[in-house]
Enzyme design. Sequence first.
Site, PDB file in Angstrom:
ATOM      1  N   LYS A  15      10.587   0.666  -8.412  1.00  0.00           N
ATOM      2  CA  LYS A  15       9.578  -0.312  -8.817  1.00  0.00           C
ATOM      3  C   LYS A  15       8.314   0.353  -9.363  1.00  0.00           C
ATOM      4  CE  LYS A  15       8.938  -2.783  -5.327  1.00  0.00           C
ATOM      5  NZ  LYS A  15       8.224  -2.526  -4.330  1.00  0.00           N
ATOM      6  N   ARG A  90       5.335 -10.294  -0.824  1.00  0.00           N
ATOM      7  CA  ARG A  90       6.441  -9.747  -0.051  1.00  0.00           C
ATOM      8  C   ARG A  90       6.982 -10.754   0.951  1.00  0.00           C
ATOM      9  NH1 ARG A  90       5.016  -4.191  -0.707  1.00  0.00           N
ATOM     10  NH2 ARG A  90       6.185  -2.596   0.353  1.00  0.00           N
ATOM     11  N   ARG A 129      11.223  11.504  -2.326  1.00  0.00           N
ATOM     12  CA  ARG A 129      10.173  11.066  -3.245  1.00  0.00           C
ATOM     13  C   ARG A 129       8.869  11.838  -3.050  1.00  0.00           C
ATOM     14  NH1 ARG A 129       8.817   4.753  -3.833  1.00  0.00           N
ATOM     15  NH2 ARG A 129       7.757   4.894  -1.834  1.00  0.00           N
ATOM     16  N   ARG A 162       4.534  10.906   1.006  1.00  0.00           N
ATOM     17  CA  ARG A 162       3.841   9.863   1.777  1.00  0.00           C
ATOM     18  C   ARG A 162       4.329   9.863   3.213  1.00  0.00           C
ATOM     19  NH1 ARG A 162       4.622   4.516  -1.778  1.00  0.00           N
ATOM     20  NH2 ARG A 162       4.857   3.687   0.321  1.00  0.00           N
ATOM     21  N   ARG A 173      11.241   0.509   6.933  1.00  0.00           N
ATOM     22  CA  ARG A 173      10.732  -0.212   5.759  1.00  0.00           C
ATOM     23  C   ARG A 173      11.864  -0.977   5.064  1.00  0.00           C
ATOM     24  NH1 ARG A 173       8.390   4.217   2.314  1.00  0.00           N
ATOM     25  NH2 ARG A 173       7.903   2.610   0.802  1.00  0.00           N
TER      26      ARG A 173
HETATM   27  P1  AMP Z   1       4.558   0.102  -0.836  1.00  0.00           P
HETATM   28  O1  AMP Z   1       3.763   1.198  -1.447  1.00  0.00           O
HETATM   29  O2  AMP Z   1       4.649  -1.120  -1.719  1.00  0.00           O
HETATM   30  O3  AMP Z   1       5.907   0.547  -0.353  1.00  0.00           O
HETATM   31  O4  AMP Z   1       3.745  -0.386   0.463  1.00  0.00           O
HETATM   32  C1  AMP Z   1       3.472   0.490   1.524  1.00  0.00           C
HETATM   33  C2  AMP Z   1       3.052  -0.285   2.762  1.00  0.00           C
HETATM   34  O5  AMP Z   1       1.878  -1.055   2.483  1.00  0.00           O
HETATM   35  C3  AMP Z   1       4.072  -1.304   3.260  1.00  0.00           C
HETATM   36  O6  AMP Z   1       5.060  -0.705   4.084  1.00  0.00           O
HETATM   37  C4  AMP Z   1       3.152  -2.266   4.038  1.00  0.00           C
HETATM   38  O7  AMP Z   1       2.757  -1.716   5.285  1.00  0.00           O
HETATM   39  C5  AMP Z   1       1.918  -2.324   3.158  1.00  0.00           C
HETATM   40  N1  AMP Z   1       2.018  -3.399   2.137  1.00  0.00           N
HETATM   41  C6  AMP Z   1       2.079  -3.251   0.776  1.00  0.00           C
HETATM   42  N2  AMP Z   1       2.168  -4.434   0.159  1.00  0.00           N
HETATM   43  C7  AMP Z   1       2.183  -5.383   1.133  1.00  0.00           C
HETATM   44  C8  AMP Z   1       2.284  -6.799   1.139  1.00  0.00           C
HETATM   45  N3  AMP Z   1       2.405  -7.506   0.002  1.00  0.00           N
HETATM   46  N4  AMP Z   1       2.257  -7.432   2.345  1.00  0.00           N
HETATM   47  C9  AMP Z   1       2.131  -6.756   3.491  1.00  0.00           C
HETATM   48  N5  AMP Z   1       2.071  -5.410   3.574  1.00  0.00           N
HETATM   49  C10 AMP Z   1       2.087  -4.722   2.402  1.00  0.00           C
END
Ligand code: AMP
Length: 218
Positions: A15, A90, A129, A162, A173
């Site tokens: 993504k 989400r 990654r 990360r 996740r």
């Molecule tokens: P990502 O970089 O999109 O994988 O997001 C990393 C982390 O940020 C996720 O595992 C959540 O803890 C938090 N996060 C990101 N976007 C959201 C969202 N829309 N709702 C809730 N938590 C989020």
Amino acid sequence: MPTYVVLLGPPGAGKGTQAQIISKTMDLPHISSGDIFRENMKNQTELGRQAKGYMDRGELVPDDLTIAMIRERLSRPDCARGALLDGFPRTPPQAQALDGMLAEFNGRVNAVPYIKVSENVLIERLTGRWTCRAQGHVFHEKFNPPEKPGVCDYDGSELYQRDDDKAETVANRIKVYFAQTMPLIDYYQKAGLLIEVDGAQPIEKVTADLLEALQART
Ligand code: AMP
């Protein structure tokens, strides 16, 4: 009318990589909720402090915090022509909140590409990654390596892994994604907005499929 695209796909579907390309091609700002949370954590803001525990465990940050953050971001002038949303919504309540706020901005969700990838491929991808410190550009040690190991091709900054890309958190996740985010696929399918793209293909082919589908809809 502004154009809003919601990019869906499990963590590791590509993504972030695709969002960077599409955002440039369509000239829409790339709004990544995960990037905004990480930025807030780095700057030790109140929001960053509140989000940290959830993120470290691979859980979702509560809807009220997340929705308020996105509303603030989408109301800035650079989003006047729309935005490419990555990582938000989400959950179904977030999707409903998004519909409400876009109506206020005289817009609506125009298209929802869903990058589909099976669970075993996701784990392999996420644990390899590497992310750039300066701007969040993403690479993969096997599938999309940088020209020089440990250095970002785009801005020369350091690449790091990360915390939530470590093996135990990755598994959680993905579990959280399938439990909480899968209902969104349904939500957007019913709204006639979902465009399914095969994310197991090479990066360039996924981009081509996404752009072709988006050009037909926006
Ligand atoms: P990502 O970089 O999109 O994988 O997001 C990393 C982390 O940020 C996720 O595992 C959540 O803890 C938090 N996060 C990101 N976007 C959201 C969202 N829309 N709702 C809730 N938590 C989020």
